[in-house]
Design an enzyme around this catalytic site. Structure first.
Site, mmCIF file in Angstrom:
data_model
loop_
_atom_site.group_PDB
_atom_site.id
_atom_site.type_symbol
_atom_site.label_atom_id
_atom_site.label_comp_id
_atom_site.label_asym_id
_atom_site.label_seq_id
_atom_site.Cartn_x
_atom_site.Cartn_y
_atom_site.Cartn_z
ATOM 1 C CG ASP A 1 -0.282 -0.005 2.536
ATOM 2 O OD1 ASP A 1 0.720 -0.741 2.692
ATOM 3 O OD2 ASP A 1 -0.731 0.719 3.456
ATOM 4 C CD GLU B 1 4.110 0.847 7.075
ATOM 5 O OE1 GLU B 1 4.873 1.182 7.994
ATOM 6 O OE2 GLU B 1 3.802 1.624 6.143
#
Length: 376
Positions: free
Chosen positions: A70, A135
């Site tokens: 991400d 994250e």
């Protein structure tokens, strides 16, 4: 001009618009490169988060690479010199969201694995990858959940290499062998709302809390130690008032500690409460612990990283615990040695994020050499 396998893969990953928690097919792409090497992949989805646990080998020791697919939002794309999800190499730099944080590292480790397995088909131990799409966001359904799953079945990591962008001026000049803890406080101070012309009939919550905030800001928390800088306290949000002619009856204050091993979350909480109580405030206080501090002392993993950087670049590296939190905070408590090693971090989360193209090839060589040091 033909590009290296690392740069081609990095561009393929950047093209996938994987803003937290969307993986956008990145893990599938990664697994398509790992499966031919003998990796088995396990998809672990929690909530809206995609996680991948890929492993080659059944025996120890286990060297795991941890990373995230991400990326943070781009902001207005018109502010970018190049479209953030249409990667381009210009003047020696790879441009695109995630180039540095951390799709470049993902590509570098996969191509390192490809070369290592080709050269060492009968390597010892196991290679694993722990990859998440959560994250940069809440980090509640990502690495922490995968670690819980692994621990429940007694599957251990001996060493964990995290691809966070640790470098400052040259790739490999800094590796993180620990991180400070992060503790958030959410304070609500109560007064009595009233008309500004009649302050004697009101109790200003801002006036009440201001001396306490001043005391907290001036408090000496600790000196740090050989491994960590001193603990810091920062007020991050103050909110009060509903009108220009109304004495605020409530004040909301958010603050954060980045703390070293000279303190604990519990000791900081106790000291904050003591300061607030000295000021006779009426308040509510909630806490959120994002992560405790961790430190990987010099050992096999730190030595392997240092030796690999020296072999590939000829330079010595600095061990550091500075910066924000990472998913290492979830992995270190398992007993694994943890270090973070990745590209230069000068443009992470910024408009026009970029990384020197040749640095990703260098990083891949360093990762390969770490594999050689530990598993050849």
């Amino acid at each position: 001009m033909s590009l290296s396998p690392t740069l081609e893969l990095a561009k393929d990953l950047i093209r996938r618009q994987s803003v937290t928690p969307d993986d956008a097919g990145c893990q599938e792409l990664m697994m398509s490169r790992l499966a031919p090497l003998g990796f088995s992949g396990e998809n672990l989805r929690f909530g809206e988060t995609d996680n991948l646990w890929a492993r080659k080998g059944n025996n120890g020791p286990v060297l795991a690479f941890a990373g995230h697919t991400d990326v943070v939002p781009t902001g207005p794309e018109k502010n970018w010199a190049h479209p953030p999800f249409d990667p381009i190499i210009k003047d020696g730099y790879l441009h695109g969201r995630g180039a540095a944080d951390m799709k470049g590292s993902l590509a570098a480790f996969i191509t390192a694995c490809e070369r290592f397995v080709a050269n060492h088909p009968n390597h010892r131990g196991s290679i694993a990858l722990l990859i998440t799409s959560d994250e940069e966001g809440p980090a509640q359904d990502g690495t922490v959940k995968v670690v819980e799953t692994l621990e429940a079945r007694n599957e251990k990591m001996d060493w964990c290499l995290i691809g966070e962008p640790s470098s400052t001026h040259q790739v490999g000049d800094v590796i993180k062998n620990g991180r400070r803890g992060s503790l958030h406080g959410y304070l609500t101070v109560r007064g009595v709302q009233g008309h500004v012309a009649y302050p004697h009939l009101a109790e200003n919550a801002v006036h009440n809390v201001a001396p306490a905030l001043d005391a907290l800001a001036k408090e000496f928390w600790d000196n740090g130690n050989d491994f960590f800088p001193p603990t810091t306290f920062q007020i991050t949000r103050v909110e009060a008032g509903v009108g220009s002619n109304i004495v605020p009856g409530e004040c909301l204050v958010h603050f954060n500690f980045r703390y070293c091993t000279e303190n604990t979350a519990e000791s900081l909480e106790e000291r904050v409460v003591a300061i607030l109580d000295r000021h006779n405030l009426k308040y509510d206080l909630q806490w959120h612990l994002s992560g405790r501090p961790f430190l990987t002392d010099k050992g096999a993993l730190v030595s392997a990283a240092q030796n690999a950087i020296r072999t590939v670049t000829g330079r010595e590296t600095e061990l550091s615990t500075s910066g924000g939190t990472s998913d290492g905070r979830f992995i270190a408590p398992t007993g694994a040695q943890v270090v973070e090693l990745g590209p230069i971090n000068a443009t992470i989360h910024k408009v026009d994020e970029c990384v020197k193209a040749e640095d990703l090839d260098t990083l891949s060589e360093i990762y390969e050499q770490i594999l050689v040091e530990l598993l050849a």
